[in-house]
Design an enzyme around this catalytic site. Structure first.
Site, mmCIF file in Angstrom:
data_model
loop_
_atom_site.group_PDB
_atom_site.id
_atom_site.type_symbol
_atom_site.label_atom_id
_atom_site.label_comp_id
_atom_site.label_asym_id
_atom_site.label_seq_id
_atom_site.Cartn_x
_atom_site.Cartn_y
_atom_site.Cartn_z
ATOM 1 N N ALA A 65 -32.543 -77.419 -14.949
ATOM 2 C CA ALA A 65 -33.242 -76.504 -14.051
ATOM 3 C C ALA A 65 -32.302 -76.041 -12.941
ATOM 4 O O ALA A 65 -31.415 -76.785 -12.514
ATOM 5 C CB ALA A 65 -34.449 -77.203 -13.443
ATOM 6 N N GLY A 110 -33.143 -79.992 -18.364
ATOM 7 C CA GLY A 110 -33.836 -78.980 -19.178
ATOM 8 C C GLY A 110 -32.988 -78.514 -20.359
ATOM 9 O O GLY A 110 -33.530 -78.105 -21.389
ATOM 10 N N GLU A 113 -33.639 -80.903 -22.910
ATOM 11 C CA GLU A 113 -35.004 -80.688 -23.412
ATOM 12 C C GLU A 113 -35.048 -79.523 -24.405
ATOM 13 O O GLU A 113 -35.757 -79.577 -25.411
ATOM 14 C CB GLU A 113 -35.960 -80.459 -22.237
ATOM 15 C CG GLU A 113 -36.111 -81.735 -21.414
ATOM 16 C CD GLU A 113 -36.997 -81.555 -20.193
ATOM 17 O OE1 GLU A 113 -36.665 -80.715 -19.337
ATOM 18 O OE2 GLU A 113 -38.020 -82.239 -20.103
ATOM 19 N N GLU A 133 -32.937 -86.110 -13.993
ATOM 20 C CA GLU A 133 -34.156 -85.809 -13.219
ATOM 21 C C GLU A 133 -34.588 -86.904 -12.259
ATOM 22 O O GLU A 133 -34.922 -86.618 -11.103
ATOM 23 C CB GLU A 133 -35.323 -85.481 -14.160
ATOM 24 C CG GLU A 133 -35.299 -84.053 -14.701
ATOM 25 C CD GLU A 133 -34.477 -83.919 -15.961
ATOM 26 O OE1 GLU A 133 -33.679 -84.834 -16.263
ATOM 27 O OE2 GLU A 133 -34.625 -82.897 -16.648
#
Ligand code: COA
Length: 259
Positions: A65, A110, A113, A133
């Site tokens: 992110a 991310g 992910e 994170e």
């Protein structure tokens, strides 16, 4: 549409590129909105048989992110908007065509992910994976905590999520986070070659094989075997199945129509 996510179709393969190399391809709102839109476009385009996701520039697949957007505590209104809008990785759940993550450099948060949302992960020797994170006071909430354990098993997933430590490509191969490893220079060509091999197969068989594995993973063995048998029954009625057998008998390349 913003040029921060791009799509180019070559030989049946749609290459989706996260194009923010100056920020290590960090995921901002443009990426969050563009990525599912391009995945839906790839699903709708019959010329596309396989989708590849990659990051632009030499250093990163995607560093997660965009932390420069982490400036305020979310308001209730923002949370509501987040729920109303499609979740930004949901495009990977909707797409029925095979997806490949072609990973070099940093693949964090991310980015990891996204990689975990793809069907196949091919990594370059310089790839580095991790979930930073928890160190930022959050958790991997774009499917990371759920997909990591499904792909890697509980032990490896908990280690990655809780430690936040980075692992290299050899380690990732060992624990099954990637299934293929190659040199940095070879990555684009190896990815395209793999994607073209998948793209040359009967599309319905690819779609249903993908569905059987993904859906079956969430079912009991009995229900999964039932699903497998049902999907096979559908494939036994396709023209492409007869074409594959005829081409084998006649010692010629098959011509698949997706019927
Ligand atoms: N969000 C926003 N910008 C990011 C970013 C992110 N996730 N990751 C990297 N960048 C930016 C840096 O701010 C820097 O920008 P600048 O040149 O304007 O200063 C640029 O990308 C290069 O990064 P830099 O940190 O200088 O490179 P590096 O090689 O020293 O380190 C990383 C690379 C990826 C290890 C490091 O940038 C990092 O830890 N990024 C954050 C990763 C993260 O925590 N992601 C999860 C978010 S939930």
């Amino acid at each position: 549409m913003s040029d921060e996510v791009l799509m180019l179709v070559r030989e049946g393969v749609a290459w989706i590129t996260i194009n923010r190399p100056a920020s290590m391809n960090a995921i901002n709102n443009a990426v969050r909105e563009g990525l599912p839109r391009l995945l839906d476009q790839a699903q709708a385009d019959s010329a596309v048989r396989v989708v590849v996701v990659q990051g632009a520039g030499p250093k990163a697949f995607c560093a997660g992110a965009d932390i420069s957007e982490f400036t305020t505590v979310n308001s209730l209104a923002q949370d509501r908007q987040r729920r109303v809008h499609q979740h930004w990785v949901s495009g990977f759940d909707r797409i029925r065509k095979p997806t490949i993550a072609s990973i070099h450099g940093y693949c964090l948060g991310g980015g990891l992910e996204i990689a975990l949302s793809c069907d196949i992960r091919i990594g370059a020797e310089n790839a580095l994976f991790g979930f930073p994170e928890t160190g930022l006071g959050i958790l991997p909430a774009a499917g990371g905590t759920q997909r990591a354990s499904r792909v890697l098993g509980l032990g490896q997933a908990l280690d990655l999520v809780l430690s936040g430590e980075r692992i290299d490509a050899a380690h990732a191969l060992r624990i099954g986070l990637i299934s293929r490893l190659c040199s940095v220079d070879a990555l684009p060509a190896q990815t395209q070659a793999l994607a073209e091999r998948l793209a040359g197969k009967p599309p319905l068989a690819m779609e249903m094989a993908k569905e059987a594995v993904h859906q079956g993973h969430e079912m009991s063995l009995t229900a999964g075997l039932r699903l497998e048998a049902d999907l096979q029954s559908l494939l036994l009625n396709t023209e492409d199945r007869l074409e594959a057998a005829a081409a084998f008998r006649e010692k010629r390349p098959p011509k698949f129509t997706g019927q």
